[in-house]
Design an enzyme around this catalytic site. Structure first.
Site, mmCIF file in Angstrom:
data_model
loop_
_atom_site.group_PDB
_atom_site.id
_atom_site.type_symbol
_atom_site.label_atom_id
_atom_site.label_comp_id
_atom_site.label_asym_id
_atom_site.label_seq_id
_atom_site.Cartn_x
_atom_site.Cartn_y
_atom_site.Cartn_z
ATOM 1 N N ASN A 1 -0.485 4.768 -7.215
ATOM 2 C CA ASN A 1 -0.979 3.935 -6.116
ATOM 3 C C ASN A 1 0.165 3.280 -5.348
ATOM 4 O O ASN A 1 1.216 2.978 -5.910
ATOM 5 C CB ASN A 1 -1.979 2.898 -6.629
ATOM 6 C CG ASN A 1 -1.589 2.337 -7.972
ATOM 7 O OD1 ASN A 1 -0.876 2.970 -8.738
ATOM 8 N ND2 ASN A 1 -2.011 1.125 -8.248
ATOM 9 N N THR A 2 -0.059 3.095 -4.057
ATOM 10 C CA THR A 2 0.935 2.457 -3.198
ATOM 11 C C THR A 2 0.236 1.345 -2.421
ATOM 12 O O THR A 2 -0.035 1.479 -1.234
ATOM 13 C CB THR A 2 1.519 3.471 -2.196
ATOM 14 O OG1 THR A 2 0.429 4.156 -1.565
ATOM 15 C CG2 THR A 2 2.405 4.472 -2.859
ATOM 16 N N TYR B 1 -8.063 8.199 -8.122
ATOM 17 C CA TYR B 1 -9.005 8.852 -7.209
ATOM 18 C C TYR B 1 -8.405 10.092 -6.563
ATOM 19 O O TYR B 1 -9.117 11.021 -6.217
ATOM 20 C CB TYR B 1 -9.459 7.863 -6.125
ATOM 21 C CG TYR B 1 -10.502 6.910 -6.632
ATOM 22 C CD1 TYR B 1 -11.855 7.250 -6.575
ATOM 23 C CD2 TYR B 1 -10.155 5.696 -7.186
ATOM 24 C CE1 TYR B 1 -12.820 6.400 -7.056
ATOM 25 C CE2 TYR B 1 -11.120 4.829 -7.675
ATOM 26 C CZ TYR B 1 -12.462 5.183 -7.604
ATOM 27 O OH TYR B 1 -13.414 4.345 -8.087
ATOM 28 N N LEU C 1 -8.841 8.350 12.634
ATOM 29 C CA LEU C 1 -10.218 8.261 12.124
ATOM 30 C C LEU C 1 -10.706 6.811 12.160
ATOM 31 O O LEU C 1 -11.817 6.516 12.609
ATOM 32 C CB LEU C 1 -10.283 8.813 10.698
ATOM 33 C CG LEU C 1 -10.076 10.324 10.571
ATOM 34 C CD1 LEU C 1 -9.894 10.736 9.114
ATOM 35 C CD2 LEU C 1 -11.254 11.077 11.188
ATOM 36 N N LEU D 1 -8.577 14.429 1.252
ATOM 37 C CA LEU D 1 -9.962 14.360 0.764
ATOM 38 C C LEU D 1 -10.543 12.978 1.041
ATOM 39 O O LEU D 1 -9.833 11.980 1.078
ATOM 40 C CB LEU D 1 -10.027 14.672 -0.734
ATOM 41 C CG LEU D 1 -9.374 13.718 -1.728
ATOM 42 C CD1 LEU D 1 -10.247 12.519 -2.030
ATOM 43 C CD2 LEU D 1 -9.080 14.465 -3.012
ATOM 44 N N CYS E 1 -7.632 3.525 2.056
ATOM 45 C CA CYS E 1 -6.647 4.164 2.931
ATOM 46 C C CYS E 1 -6.523 3.580 4.331
ATOM 47 O O CYS E 1 -5.411 3.314 4.789
ATOM 48 C CB CYS E 1 -6.962 5.643 3.056
ATOM 49 S SG CYS E 1 -6.536 6.553 1.578
#
Ligand code: UDX
Ligand code: ADP
Length: 461
Positions: free
Chosen positions: A94-95, A15, A226, A166, A275
């Protein structure tokens, strides 16, 4: 003097890597961009002639890929070859949160990053700039540097941190017009080389440079802030429900204060996505590892509130439906973690569904972009019941009218625009009576639905 960048390789075609590299290639036609991944199915999908088969759904992505692919954008599984030839290597693997050992459930699992670093060290025969694109815990750059410097063969590596901001569903718009690009590093020429790539389309004043640790930490902190806003408004939504206040009116009223601002105050059944939770857990883990318990507890609360919001929504459905959903068909509209994406990672829908399934509800799921396989994979991965039971209790439909036939209740879990324009009168006719709608996104027109005879419940009202 560092030579001009003519070849970029990105490890990880997910992504982040896929859309970001597509736009870099689109805006820098003179640079050859290669995106590599171990996952052959994913790479074939990126190379598919049929652009509707790209592995990621993002508005505008197909056009960008069409413009650049074959010209200076290439997708391949030859990881070693692509590393060897590149001047600059982005790491976008990825992590995930660790599922084992120390830091289990909180710390980021860096094994994929380390594997990349080792492979770069092994293959590289010329100097390279290595750019961390994946979200990483603070000080990962240091670890990368140590691996590269100690296993490399006399090659110079410059490590930069360049976190991606993003958001899914608006990835291409965000990449085309970013609020800012952040580059953390020590080596001025390496920073300049990366900045130059972005300067092809991003105004210079939006390209910020910091030290590596500030850059790494800024990414975690941006996501934590956020997510905190979402948890804050969701916390208020529960208070609104018991006091008769309306959360949308409250959000509007406070958002008019320019110090608060109107964005990210939309009430929901809970935030999801790859995220927010992961990054906050990471922040919490880092704070705890420095014995900053007050800091860790503060941020952890953002996640606890989010879990509470998902659970209380499911509980409300059960309570309203006369305290039992056993054998009752509940239609879930929306499975993605937000609209305009096919991504379901950490989607609130998974957890709400799981809670309803524990009460033996019969679920029918419809999402415009998520496949049946993905829905089952998400439920199976929770391990709450056997795969056979998930298939017995859950049906996935690809037509909203078929999905809602005979339902006792409809639960809106993603804010897809199309849900608004459905023929709700037709849906009402084919549902069981009384017909309930539980709107976890405060998406639909309450007055119209009540006039049609629905029992309509929206979160935060
Ligand atoms: C986020 C960050 O926005 C982005 O900058 C970062 O690079 C990656 O993480 P993303 O997870 O793609 O992006 O989506 P985002 O739009 O931030 O939404 C995250 C979740 O919060 C979604 O489940 C969304 O539905 C929810 N949300 C968002 C709300 O519930 N209310 C809001 O007001 C905003
Ligand atoms: P993100 O949202 O961070 O982009 P994804 O899971 O969508 O995460 O994508 C990460 C991609 O990285 C996956 O397609 C995975 O196959 C790939 N990947 C992980 N480790 C490696 C590696 N060592 N070499 C190449 N690709 C890798």
């Amino acid at each position: 003097m560092m030579k001009n960048i003519t070849k970029i390789t990105c490890i990880g075609a997910g992504y982040v890597g896929g859309p970001t590299m597509s736009v870099i290639a689109q805006k820098n036609p003179a640079i050859q961009v290669k995106v590599v991944d171990l996952n052959t199915a994913r790479i074939s999908a990126w190379n598919d002639e049929d652009l509707s088969k790209l592995p990621i759904y993002e508005p505008g992505l197909a056009q960008v890929v069409q413009e650049a692919r074959g010209r200076n954008l290439h997708f391949s599984t030859d990881v070693a070859g692509a590393i060897a030839e590149a001047d600059m290597i982005f790491i976008s693997v990825n992590t995930p949160t660790k599922t084992y050992g120390k830091g289990r459930g909180q710390a980021a699992d860096l094994k994929f990053i380390e594997l990349c670093a080792r492979q770069i060290a092994e293959v590289a025969t010329s100097d390279k700039i290595v750019v961390e694109k994946s979200t990483l815990p603070v000080r990962t750059a240091e670890a990368l540097k140590s691996i590269l410097d100690n296993t490399g063969n006399g090659v110079n590596f410059h490590i930069l941190s360049n976190p991606e901001f993003l958001a899914e569903g608006t990835a291409i718009a965000d990449l085309h017009a970013p609020d800012r690009v952040l580059i953390g590093g020590e080596h001025p020429e390496a920073i300049a080389a990366l900045a130059q790539i972005y300067e092809a389309w991003v105004p210079k004043e939006r390209i910020l440079t910091t030290n590596v640790w500030s850059s790494e930490l800024s990414k975690l902190v941006a996501n934590a802030f956020l997510a905190q806003r979402v948890s804050s408004i969701n916390a208020i939504s529960e208070l609104c429900e018991v006091t008769g206040a309306n959360v949308e009116e409250v959000a509007h009223a406070i958002g008019k204060d320019s110090r608060i601002g109107p964005k990210f105050l939309k009430v929901s059944v809970g935030f999801g996505g790859s995220c927010f939770q992961k990054d906050i857990l990471n922040l919490v883990y880092i704070a705890r590892s420095y014995h900053l318990d007050a800091v860790a507890n503060y941020w952890e609360q953002v996640i606890l509130l989010n879990d509470h919001q998902k659970m209380r929504f499911a509980e409300h459905i059960i309570k309203t439906m006369y305290n039992t959903v056993n054998g009752k068909q509940i239609t879930v509209l929306g499975w993605a973690f937000k609209k305009d994406t096919n991504d379901t990672r950490e989607s609130a829908a998974i957890y709400v569904a799981d809670h309803l399934l524990a009460e033996e509800a019969q679920l029918v799921v419809y999402d415009p972009k998520v496949s049946a396989e993905q829905v089952y994979r998400d439920l199976d991965s929770l391990g709450s019941r056997t795969p056979a039971d998930n298939r017995r209790l859950v049906r996935v439909e690809n037509d909203p009218y078929i999905a809602t036939a005979n339902a006792y209740a409809v639960a809106i879990l993603t804010e897809w625009d199309e849900f608004r324009s459905y023929d709700w009168e037709r849906i009402k006719k084919q549902m069981k009576k009384p017909s309930f709608i539980f709107d976890g996104r405060k998406l639909l027109d309450k007055i119209a639905l009540v006039n049609l005879g629905f029992h309509y419940y929206a979160i935060g009202e």
